[in-house]
Structure formats: C-alpha cells, structure tokens
Design an enzyme around this catalytic site. Structure first.
Site, PDB file in Angstrom:
ATOM      1  N   SER A 146      -5.714  -8.410  -0.364  1.00  0.00           N
ATOM      2  CA  SER A 146      -5.368  -7.004  -0.553  1.00  0.00           C
ATOM      3  C   SER A 146      -6.015  -6.147   0.541  1.00  0.00           C
ATOM      4  O   SER A 146      -5.779  -6.363   1.713  1.00  0.00           O
ATOM      5  CB  SER A 146      -5.780  -6.549  -1.955  1.00  0.00           C
ATOM      6  OG  SER A 146      -5.249  -5.283  -2.244  1.00  0.00           O
ATOM      7  N   ASP A 300      -0.998  -0.471   1.585  1.00  0.00           N
ATOM      8  CA  ASP A 300      -2.108  -1.371   1.900  1.00  0.00           C
ATOM      9  C   ASP A 300      -1.552  -2.666   2.503  1.00  0.00           C
ATOM     10  O   ASP A 300      -0.326  -2.860   2.552  1.00  0.00           O
ATOM     11  CB  ASP A 300      -2.993  -1.605   0.673  1.00  0.00           C
ATOM     12  CG  ASP A 300      -2.340  -2.451  -0.402  1.00  0.00           C
ATOM     13  OD1 ASP A 300      -1.106  -2.608  -0.376  1.00  0.00           O
ATOM     14  OD2 ASP A 300      -3.059  -2.960  -1.277  1.00  0.00           O
ATOM     15  N   ASP A 302      -1.032  -5.802   1.757  1.00  0.00           N
ATOM     16  CA  ASP A 302      -0.050  -6.656   1.082  1.00  0.00           C
ATOM     17  C   ASP A 302       1.011  -5.838   0.349  1.00  0.00           C
ATOM     18  O   ASP A 302       1.807  -6.380  -0.407  1.00  0.00           O
ATOM     19  CB  ASP A 302      -0.724  -7.655   0.137  1.00  0.00           C
ATOM     20  CG  ASP A 302      -1.399  -6.991  -1.050  1.00  0.00           C
ATOM     21  OD1 ASP A 302      -2.011  -5.921  -0.866  1.00  0.00           O
ATOM     22  OD2 ASP A 302      -1.329  -7.543  -2.172  1.00  0.00           O
ATOM     23  N   ASP A 304       1.195  -3.645  -2.118  1.00  0.00           N
ATOM     24  CA  ASP A 304       1.346  -3.403  -3.552  1.00  0.00           C
ATOM     25  C   ASP A 304       0.769  -2.042  -3.958  1.00  0.00           C
ATOM     26  O   ASP A 304       0.980  -1.593  -5.080  1.00  0.00           O
ATOM     27  CB  ASP A 304       0.756  -4.541  -4.395  1.00  0.00           C
ATOM     28  CG  ASP A 304      -0.741  -4.738  -4.193  1.00  0.00           C
ATOM     29  OD1 ASP A 304      -1.339  -4.070  -3.325  1.00  0.00           O
ATOM     30  OD2 ASP A 304      -1.324  -5.577  -4.915  1.00  0.00           O
TER      31      ASP A 304
END
Length: 572
Positions: A146, A300, A302, A304
């Site tokens: 993340s 961000d 990734d 999500d």
C-alpha cells in the site's frame, strides 16, 4: 530455536538466492539488524503479511513468500472445490520485488498443480478484486505494501468472492501457513515448466476492458464535462485505468502530474505516497494553480485509496478528509438513486467513520450498517446481500477508502476518482464547489467534525504501554468528556455494550476486537483502537453541533481531555 540457529540454517543453505546471500553478508556487520531479521517469523495475519524487504524469517523475501503461498495452496485445495482448475489470480504494484514475488507465487502454486493467472504488468488492487470474480478463481493475491515506505512490500489474500478473507477463513489460512516449518525448502517449479504445462497464464488487457465496462455502470448522469482536473497517481498503479475511466464518460480535461505519473518504487517526489497526508498533494496543488483546476485527485500506490483537494473561497486548495469526501459521495449517490434502489438500499460504514453518513442515509430512507474497522468487513456484508433483497449502494471508511459498484469487493480508488469528478461537475453546473456542497450538508444535518490522534509506542515497552492504556480505559471508563455525559460504553473485546444511565447491558453482534468506544450525548463519540499493523494506538473522535466553531471547540476539548488521560497512564 534461537535466532542464531535460524541464521545458521540460512547461511548453510547451499541453494540460497544470490542476491539475498550478498545482503546477508552486508547484514553480518550489524548484530542488531541480524537479530531483527531472524528473531521471529514475519507475521501472517488476517490480511496477509507486510514487512521490510531483505534476508531473514522476519523479512519479505522469496522464501517467506513461498511459505505463505504454500499455506494458502494447502488451504484452498482442502476447502474449495475444483481449486486446481479454478486457479489463483495474482497482481502486483510498483514496489521493489513485486513482480518477482508474483512469479514466485505462481511457481509454488505450480508445484501443487494449481493454475496461476499473473498480470503481465502492474495493476491496482481493486482490479485484482474484480479479476477474482471475472475469472472465477479460487483465490487472489495482491503483492503490495500500500503506502508504506519504499523498503516494504506485502502479500494480501482475497477469497473467491473477491474480498479480503474474513476472520474465520483467515484463521484457517494462518494455521496452514504456520504449519510450514522450513521456508527454505518449499517445493517450486520453474517458470518455464508451469508455462509449458498451462499452469501459468499471463493476463493482459482483457480484464482491464471488462472492468472498464463495469465502471460505466456507476455513472449517475451524463452531463457535458465542465470540470478541469489534475490527477496524480503518486508513482503507483492507477494512471491508465483512471484516465481511461474518465475518458470513456467524456472527461478529457485531465492534467496529469508528470513527475508522479511513472511507477517509481522509491516514490521519490513525496515523503510518503499516501493521499491521506497533505504533503502528497504539493505538486498537484502547484499544477492546479497553474491550470486553474476545479478538483485535484490523488491515488495511493496500489490505487485503493483516493484523496481529493478542491478550491476554497480564496482560490487555494483544501484537501478533504476521508469522512468529508465519503459523505459527499454518499449524498451524491443516494440523491441520484431511484425509489426501488433506495427502498432496499444499504449503506455500510465502519465504527470509526463519521456519523454524518448515517444522517445522510436516513434522510433518503436508507439503512446504515456498522462494521469493524477494515474494508474486509464491508466486503463480507455485501456478500450477504446476495441471498436477500438488500442492495448495496455505497460503503466507505474514514481512511480514504470508498466503494460504489459491488463488481469490486474492496475499496476502489478508480471508482472513487471517476465518481468524484462526476460529482464535482454536477455541483459546478449548480454553481457550487464541493466545499460549498459540503457546507450544504452541514447546514442540513448538523456540523459533524472528526479527529484522529495516533500515538506511536515502539518496541516491547511500547507494546506494554499500549496494553496498559487499553486496560486502564476498560477498568476506569470515562463518565463524561467535553462536558457531555457518556451514554454507552462499547467493549468489542467482550462484545458488551453498557448503558450507564439505565444501568443495563446489551450484546454487540460484531466480531471480537480490542476496541473501546464511548458514545456521548449529542451524537459525539470517542473510540480507542491499537493498530494491527503498526506500533500505534489510535484515538478517534466525532462531534456534532449546530455551529462549525462550536464543533471545533468541542472536538478540541475532548481531544485534550483524552490526551491528558493517556499521558497520565503512560507516565504512571
């Protein structure tokens, strides 16, 4: 076995990966770093695992990844019908070793004769969730950490519904992972072997195109685009899908922050690639001023989580909180839903998310469901709706995670980015900015204001202090805060809700978790929760009055009282 024994096992392993062997030689200069790398096993928890890259059992490397995959492979072959043929889909982000870990995952699965679908290049987390459902696989794996610092990577597991694995399922997977005693000798097949055997299939744009078709379904109305957009993917995975998603509904006035457009495992232009932190928007704000943008959107690494900044009355840009953006998106979604959707509609939020969402949902006659912190619980609820008449309409959490269309079962910054731009365009046609639209919600429902304080307490002493804080709050609960009486005390570890005024007690039906929440008069509340991934204890706050300044003052008073109490516990 001592950490020295584990280290010796690694150094005497003749087939040790060459790069890890070199790194191990470097580590030999620092006993403290060696001990930290080998004194324990990297924890595989309810969401998978995350850690620093490097050699050792307490680090992310090909061997600890193989161990995790071995446990998962054993679990799905035992519990999921036709798991070998259904296979597992694997995606990865822009971090160091992400693609390598994806291939290692496929190699372990291949040794179990389980087919692996691996994306040929980096993809967002929500696309992985979608791919599990689209390809009908037994599981999904996302290689990502993340928005952690560059030296980290991680391994997230998804079930056959496309959601993060729920607690009971996670416990069984953890049990299987922990049964794997020797991470160095997990069986693997070569990439060439599994490719020739049809056990490795590279996934291209087919899934992307299917996702983009579904993305069209969240559009609430088709109006001419009048908004000027600045977008930063913060060196991550969202670039292509966000731009394609906006373009297919006619939103082509998009200015990408070029310096942050390309994937970069160092995230070199930001202190942290986290849209929750305002510094991540510095370059977007600078570009926004140059092009007179109406809205700035940032995802961000990734993809999500989504952050949004909008112009205020002075022409500056204000970054919305996750609670504010979620409330705006919820109101926009419900105000453009038909009567049938609203009748059976369900809105889902977490227990630390603003109560403004509940007030908005109630205004439209929509039920609100509370879950524990973490989008896995929202995804789990959506799955339950498939067996009755309830219909998922929207879900969000305060930490910048949102979901509109249930074709994904995790938070989705691509969906949220497209919806936020459409919403900004809608309000612009009405002569309002998103900040003015937010003020309208406050005037209608009350001035809800939230706060979050994170206290970092590292090491063994820190863990003991966090435990002491939670124990003290349980044994000596607050009776009032900010001059407001406590009306309910919710202990999620004991699953009990105490009602002091009536001297009664109720059961809490959510899963057990080390969380304490105090409900106060006038819709105010405070919640305490140790972090599951970091050495932190988090204090969440929520207030509501009829005046913005009153809400700010009340929030400050409550936060100060709580901080004083925690400081006394720490220094007792």
């Amino acid at each position: 076995m001592t950490w020295q024994d584990t280290l010796k096992k690694w150094t005497s392993f003749t087939a040790l990966d060459e790069d890890l062997e070199k790194q191990l030689d470097e580590l030999s200069k620092s006993e403290n770093e060696l001990e930290d790398s080998f004194y324990t096993n990297l924890t595989f928890g309810t969401g998978g695992m995350r850690g620093m890259l490097g050699p050792g059992t307490n680090r992310m490397n090909i061997y600890t990844v193989r161990k995790a995959v071995e446990g998962l492979a054993n679990y799905i072959t035992q519990h999921i019908d036709h798991a070998h043929n259904k296979g597992v889909v694997i995606a990865y982000d822009s971090r160091y070793m992400s693609q390598e870990f994806a291939v290692e995952t496929a190699r372990v699965l291949g040794a179990h004769n389980i087919k692996a679908y691996v994306f040929e290049s980096l993809r967002p987390t929500p696309l992985l969730s979608f791919a599990v459902r689209y390809l009908n696989t037994a599981s999904g794996i996302m290689i990502t950490a993340s928005h952690n610092p560059p030296e980290y990577n991680g391994f997230k597991v998804y079930n056959e519904d496309g959601g993060q694995v729920p607690l009971k399922e996670a416990a069984s997977i953890i049990e299987e992972v922990n049964k794997v005693e020797d991470e160095l000798n997990v069986s693997v097949k070569s990439k060439e072997e599994i490719e020739s055997a049809g056990l490795l299939e590279w996934v291209g744009e087919t899934v992307d195109k299917a996702y983009l078709q579904e993305l069209k379904t969240i559009q609430k109305q088709a109006e001419e685009n009048t908004v000027n957009i600045v977008f930063t993917p913060l060196h991550g995975t969202a670039h292509d899908l966000v731009l394609k998603g906006l373009a297919q509904i006619g939103y082509d006035h998009v200015h990408v922050v070029k310096e942050q457009a390309k994937p970069d495992p160092e995230f070199s232009t930001v202190q942290s690639p986290n849209p929750e932190e305002h510094q991540a928007f510095e370059m977007a704000i600078e570009q926004g001023k140059k092009v007179d943008a109406d809205i700035l959107i940032g995802t961000d690494p990734d993809a999500d989580r989504l952050g949004v900044a909008v112009k205020d009355g002075d022409g500056s840009y204000q970054v919305l909180t996750g609670n504010q953006l979620g409330s705006l998106l919820l109101d926009y979604t419900l105000s453009h839903s038909n009567d049938k959707e609203l009748k059976n509609g369900q809105f889902i939020k977490t227990i630390v998310t603003t109560e403004l969402g509940r007030a908005i949902a109630s205004h439209y006659g929509v039920d609100t469901i509370n879950t524990l912190t973490g989008f896995k619980f929202i995804g789990e609820k959506i799955k339950q709706f498939e067996s009755d008449e309830r219909q998922f309409l929207f879900g969000y959490e305060e930490s910048y995670g949102y979901l509109i269309g249930d074709f994904v079962r995790d938070k989705d910054a691509v969906q949220a980015a497209v919806a936020a731009c459409e919403m900004a365009n809608y309000w612009k046609t009405k002569g309002k900015t998103l900040l003015e639209a937010l003020d309208t919600l406050y005037e209608q429902h009350g001035y809800y204001l939230e706060g979050l304080k994170s206290l970092t307490l590292k090491g063994k002493d820190g863990a003991e202090q966090i435990a002491a804080i939670m124990e003290d709050i349980r044994k000596n609960p607050f009776t009032q805060l900010g001059g407001l009486q406590v009306t309910a005390i919710e202990d999620y570890q004991s699953s009990k809700r105490q009602l002091p005024i009536d001297a009664t007690e109720e059961d809490i039906t959510l899963p057990k978790e080390n969380v304490m929440k105090f409900l106060l008069e006038n819709d105010a509340w405070v919640c305490f929760r140790p972090s599951g991934t970091e050495p932190k204890i988090k204090s969440y706050f929520g207030v509501k009055t009829d005046d913005a300044n009153q809400s700010k003052a009340l929030l400050q008073n409550i936060q100060t009282e709580v901080e004083e109490r925690i400081n006394k516990i720490i220094h007792a």
